[in-house]
Design a protein around this motif. Sequence first.
Motif, mmCIF file in Angstrom:
data_model
loop_
_atom_site.group_PDB
_atom_site.id
_atom_site.type_symbol
_atom_site.label_atom_id
_atom_site.label_comp_id
_atom_site.label_asym_id
_atom_site.label_seq_id
_atom_site.Cartn_x
_atom_site.Cartn_y
_atom_site.Cartn_z
ATOM 1 N N HIS A 246 0.954 -1.205 -0.088
ATOM 2 C CA HIS A 246 0.100 0.003 0.042
ATOM 3 C C HIS A 246 0.872 1.342 -0.031
ATOM 4 C CE1 HIS A 246 1.045 0.573 4.145
ATOM 5 N NE2 HIS A 246 0.978 -0.511 4.579
ATOM 6 N N GLU A 247 0.257 2.435 -0.037
ATOM 7 C CA GLU A 247 1.072 3.654 -0.037
ATOM 8 C C GLU A 247 0.676 4.599 1.053
ATOM 9 O OE1 GLU A 247 0.660 5.124 -4.103
ATOM 10 O OE2 GLU A 247 1.654 3.649 -4.937
ATOM 11 N N LYS A 248 0.021 4.006 2.007
ATOM 12 C CA LYS A 248 -0.202 4.890 3.299
ATOM 13 C C LYS A 248 0.718 4.862 4.071
ATOM 14 C CE LYS A 248 -5.264 3.749 2.530
ATOM 15 N NZ LYS A 248 -6.318 3.239 3.313
ATOM 16 N N VAL A 249 0.742 6.049 5.207
ATOM 17 C CA VAL A 249 1.839 6.426 5.892
ATOM 18 C C VAL A 249 2.068 5.353 7.102
ATOM 19 C CG1 VAL A 249 2.395 8.194 7.692
ATOM 20 C CG2 VAL A 249 1.134 8.848 5.556
ATOM 21 N N ILE A 250 1.002 5.014 7.629
ATOM 22 C CA ILE A 250 1.343 3.753 8.630
ATOM 23 C C ILE A 250 0.935 2.457 8.136
ATOM 24 C CG2 ILE A 250 0.242 3.158 10.868
ATOM 25 C CD1 ILE A 250 -0.520 5.993 11.449
ATOM 26 N N ASP A 251 1.941 1.501 8.308
ATOM 27 C CA ASP A 251 2.028 0.164 7.683
ATOM 28 C C ASP A 251 1.655 -0.764 8.796
ATOM 29 O OD1 ASP A 251 2.392 -1.914 6.001
ATOM 30 O OD2 ASP A 251 4.765 -2.071 6.702
ATOM 31 N N ILE A 252 0.479 -1.614 8.689
ATOM 32 C CA ILE A 252 0.019 -2.478 9.552
ATOM 33 C C ILE A 252 0.142 -4.069 9.064
ATOM 34 C CG2 ILE A 252 -1.948 -3.239 11.105
ATOM 35 C CD1 ILE A 252 -3.091 -0.503 11.289
ATOM 36 N N ALA A 253 0.666 -4.825 9.384
ATOM 37 C CA ALA A 253 0.928 -6.163 8.962
ATOM 38 C C ALA A 253 -0.166 -7.053 9.714
ATOM 39 C CB ALA A 253 2.198 -6.722 8.944
ATOM 40 N N VAL A 254 -0.886 -7.745 9.084
ATOM 41 C CA VAL A 254 -1.734 -8.635 9.491
ATOM 42 C C VAL A 254 -1.173 -10.120 9.063
ATOM 43 C CG1 VAL A 254 -4.043 -9.741 9.757
ATOM 44 C CG2 VAL A 254 -3.718 -7.232 9.417
ATOM 45 N N ILE A 255 -1.169 -11.032 10.122
ATOM 46 C CA ILE A 255 -0.307 -12.396 9.728
ATOM 47 C C ILE A 255 -1.404 -13.106 9.101
ATOM 48 C CG2 ILE A 255 0.940 -14.385 10.548
ATOM 49 C CD1 ILE A 255 2.271 -11.724 10.608
ATOM 50 N N ARG A 256 -1.472 -13.698 7.890
ATOM 51 C CA ARG A 256 -2.386 -14.621 7.218
ATOM 52 C C ARG A 256 -2.288 -15.829 7.638
ATOM 53 N NH1 ARG A 256 -3.626 -14.956 0.847
ATOM 54 N NH2 ARG A 256 -5.246 -16.687 0.923
ATOM 55 N N LEU A 257 -2.920 -16.263 9.003
ATOM 56 C CA LEU A 257 -2.918 -17.584 9.338
ATOM 57 C C LEU A 257 -3.687 -18.655 8.462
ATOM 58 C CD1 LEU A 257 -3.740 -16.608 13.191
ATOM 59 C CD2 LEU A 257 -1.259 -17.350 12.144
ATOM 60 N N PRO A 258 -3.383 -19.805 8.357
ATOM 61 C CA PRO A 258 -4.007 -20.788 7.573
ATOM 62 C C PRO A 258 -5.444 -20.605 7.834
ATOM 63 C CG PRO A 258 -1.914 -21.541 8.117
ATOM 64 C CD PRO A 258 -2.101 -20.265 8.967
ATOM 65 N N ARG A 259 -5.956 -20.570 8.936
ATOM 66 C CA ARG A 259 -7.426 -20.800 9.236
ATOM 67 C C ARG A 259 -7.909 -19.332 9.748
ATOM 68 N NH1 ARG A 259 -4.599 -25.239 10.021
ATOM 69 N NH2 ARG A 259 -5.051 -27.052 8.983
ATOM 70 N N ILE A 260 -7.444 -18.404 9.290
ATOM 71 C CA ILE A 260 -7.849 -17.155 9.707
ATOM 72 C C ILE A 260 -9.095 -17.014 9.756
ATOM 73 C CG2 ILE A 260 -7.619 -16.122 7.470
ATOM 74 C CD1 ILE A 260 -6.467 -13.371 8.647
ATOM 75 N N SER A 261 -9.679 -16.365 10.730
ATOM 76 C CA SER A 261 -11.095 -16.071 11.037
ATOM 77 C C SER A 261 -11.500 -14.798 11.273
ATOM 78 C CB SER A 261 -11.878 -17.037 11.944
ATOM 79 O OG SER A 261 -11.304 -16.875 13.349
ATOM 80 N N ASN A 262 -12.734 -14.234 10.729
ATOM 81 C CA ASN A 262 -13.183 -12.744 11.238
ATOM 82 C C ASN A 262 -12.236 -11.730 10.938
ATOM 83 O OD1 ASN A 262 -15.665 -13.539 12.108
ATOM 84 N ND2 ASN A 262 -15.051 -14.259 14.126
ATOM 85 N N PHE A 263 -11.691 -11.981 9.842
ATOM 86 C CA PHE A 263 -10.498 -10.768 9.349
ATOM 87 C C PHE A 263 -11.131 -9.763 8.981
ATOM 88 C CE2 PHE A 263 -11.215 -13.799 5.876
ATOM 89 C CZ PHE A 263 -11.727 -12.989 4.712
ATOM 90 N N THR A 264 -12.528 -9.694 8.659
ATOM 91 C CA THR A 264 -13.161 -8.516 8.395
ATOM 92 C C THR A 264 -13.203 -7.525 9.623
ATOM 93 O OG1 THR A 264 -15.299 -9.768 8.819
ATOM 94 C CG2 THR A 264 -14.798 -9.676 6.603
ATOM 95 N N ASP A 265 -13.183 -7.912 10.607
ATOM 96 C CA ASP A 265 -13.095 -7.344 11.760
ATOM 97 C C ASP A 265 -11.945 -6.042 11.549
ATOM 98 O OD1 ASP A 265 -14.653 -8.589 13.178
ATOM 99 O OD2 ASP A 265 -13.181 -9.559 14.479
ATOM 100 N N PHE A 266 -10.903 -6.210 10.492
ATOM 101 C CA PHE A 266 -9.927 -5.265 10.376
ATOM 102 C C PHE A 266 -10.317 -4.204 9.284
ATOM 103 C CE2 PHE A 266 -7.537 -9.126 11.696
ATOM 104 C CZ PHE A 266 -7.503 -8.973 13.028
ATOM 105 N N ALA A 267 -11.262 -4.626 8.611
ATOM 106 C CA ALA A 267 -11.956 -3.821 7.237
ATOM 107 C C ALA A 267 -12.013 -2.489 7.658
ATOM 108 C CB ALA A 267 -12.851 -4.261 6.796
ATOM 109 N N PRO A 268 -12.361 -1.991 8.845
ATOM 110 C CA PRO A 268 -12.862 -0.491 9.171
ATOM 111 C C PRO A 268 -11.122 0.255 9.179
ATOM 112 C CG PRO A 268 -13.860 -1.539 10.479
ATOM 113 C CD PRO A 268 -13.105 -2.728 9.814
ATOM 114 N N LEU A 269 -10.015 -0.476 9.533
ATOM 115 C CA LEU A 269 -8.740 -0.020 9.408
ATOM 116 C C LEU A 269 -8.401 0.497 8.140
ATOM 117 C CD1 LEU A 269 -6.957 -2.302 11.941
ATOM 118 C CD2 LEU A 269 -7.836 0.085 12.238
#
Length: 421
Positions: A246-269
């Motif tokens: 991405h090209e934004k100022v603050i960089d947030i890395a979410v670890i993509r676990l094999p069975r990641i769940s409810n990752f839409t919780d981070f969509a507002p970010l």
Amino acid sequence: MAKCIMIQGTMSGAGKSLLVTALCRIFREDGYRVAPFKSQNMALNSYITKDGLEMGRAQVAQAEAAGKEPDVRMNPILLKPTSDVGSQVIVNGRVLGTYRAGEYFKMKTTLIPDILHAYKSLAAENDIIVIEGAGSPAEINLKADDIVNMGLAKLVDAPVLLVGDINPGGVFAQLYGTIALLEEDERARIAGTVINKFRGDVEILKPGLKMLEELTRVPCLGVVPYTDADIDDEDSLSSRLLTSSHEKVIDIAVIRLPRISNFTDFAPLEEHPALGLRYVNRRDELGNPDMIILPGTKSTMADLRWLRESGLESLILKKADAGTPVLGVCGGYQMLGVSLMDPDGVESGQSLGVVGGCQMNGESIKNSEGVESIQSSGVLDGCQMNGVSIKDSEGVESIQPKSKEASYPSELPGMGLLPVS
């Protein structure tokens, strides 16, 4: 009794959910009482209704388009994968149990009464039911005792629109091959085909549409343009998880676990102009983020092993020691403790040392009645925390405090953490 129409697809990701959502909105705006329905959904991103029951997020979006309160009758069976060969089975919003794929395949027809009760009760309250299939109706190894595609269409006597995705290419083969693999009575249910996610000049497409109609003897009823719709994703097929830069100022890395769940919780970010969210599943992708998030997972122990074996755990620890804040959510939060124990075999029957840094202990247990719970206790950000996440005999989950004692250590060892309440 309500009229119905069913949307089936040539594969997962063809756009069935969005087209059902669109039809629900169209019928509602035309003055009809309409409701969505999907007999069986498989997703790790789920939604809790106001009654405390669990259902798929796609049917929630569809309910909103229909102007209805989300209702588990719209998705009577929800499968939440716990491994590559097993899933937690939720029926009418409540946990039935965890089954291996073969076990569920043998027992799924016993759930037909639940499916029909949910469907008929919705049909009694509405003018139109818009039904969504799952995957493809041409999965010939799964067609016996089908309860979600043509099997369901037969049960409720639904006409079918078959949707193909032109975006990756091969849409004519998708549609022709799917129809060719169906039984004669199933082909007779297809009222038309729809080509989804089209970009370009439709005039160039028309000769292909005519040839497809001649080959299949099924009319093409529409070509839907590509739409960049930002609605909740349900599973790991989401293109959202492919975001690596991405090209934004603050960089947030979410670890993509094999069975990641409810990752839409981070969509507002993602909507914040200064925050850039990307998903990482390899050491060489992590870089130097401003924050690392360990997300939720349906299989905490298995994903913790993966984190360790991939080399990401050691790299996350190095980043944390250098001052990078690490935030754990749900299963990711459990990984930040001291130990994770599973004496009753809720997941694996093992105990693991975890990533560390948060003085918390997690334990998956079953009581004498087989009710699963996850207990946590320890110190976080200077506060003594004791709690238990419990699923009762009907599968409803709640968080209950066990103690309000407080202690205030001078510092937490190991990883730097953001305060979590």
